[in-house]
Design an enzyme around this catalytic site. Sequence first.
Site: not given
Ligand code: DGY
Length: 324
Positions: A157-159, A241, A243, A272, A290
């Site tokens: 629950m970060g930004r 979204t 890792r 990746e 990504h």
């Molecule tokens: C990050 O900032 O960690 C993203 O994976 C690439 O913008």
Amino acid sequence: MSAQPTVVVTRRLPAAVEAALRERFDVALSPHDAPTTPEDLQRALGLADGLLSTVTDKVTAEVLAAYPLRTRIIANFGVGYDNIDLAAAQAHDIVVTNTPDVLTDCTADLAMMLVLMAMRRAGEGERELRSGRWTGWRPMHMMGQRVTGKTLGLVGMGRVARAVAHRAHHGFGMRVLCYDPSPPSPVELAALGAEPRATLEALLGESDVVSLHCPSTPATRGMMNDARLAQMKPGAFLINTARGDVVVDDALIAALRSGHLAGAGLDVYRGEPQLERRYLELENVVLLPHLGSATKETREAMGLRAVDNLAAFFDGRPIPDRVA
Ligand code: DGY
């Protein structure tokens, strides 16, 4: 006048960022924009006072064992910094910075886009149309799932997760649950319309869509394995979204094949740009390369933030985004 600090930049950056770097530093920009090898990184670390790396540059303990080592700061272009061995950097007295905040909205937009694409079968629909297989509107054609009113579970629950919660709850009328060992305050959660859950298991068992927003750490690598995916509701969706290595590909592919999960939306992959080829055979997974932070505004802001970190370090001022 004393000589400017030397900075090596590993990839091409937006023009405004390269201009800011040229103005401030004796800079070696990336002419070919090619991925770096361990040897490239070692050469840079031996030559430059600062390194502006990206999340694809693997600054491992072995790379940092380079001799001679001149670099005193690594300014990573990205909020994530799992590409850098922080302990090794610290052992070599190298400061490490990241670029938080400026990518929050765009990454949250993309996570929400994957929720919508996966639940409404957007990738599948576009493939049908582009291949000439569309035979026209009909009541039973490619029915997806209604998003409004569904339960979204946020892991971490970060930004970015908080920005997703805001969009999902206030924009799409979703019920939002979250799991984070250090959750935001009750007041902040209430403003986002998010309800905390004490365990990951509880969140997985209640969510129609689970979206991952945790960093890659020894504790989270492989976290979404067979057992965890089995705890998700039948017919649920998984969005990543964060890792790629947080998810066990074999487990996710099996869950998507068996129908236990209705679909997934992925922007990140273990190893990746290679990805598990079996994903390509599945209609019920949306695959993006990504792109979370990939907008002109955000990529420029990320670069300028990295420049600020380098400038603060070399000016001897407090470093805004120091992570080590
Ligand atoms: C990050 O900032 O960690 C993203 O994976 C690439 O913008």
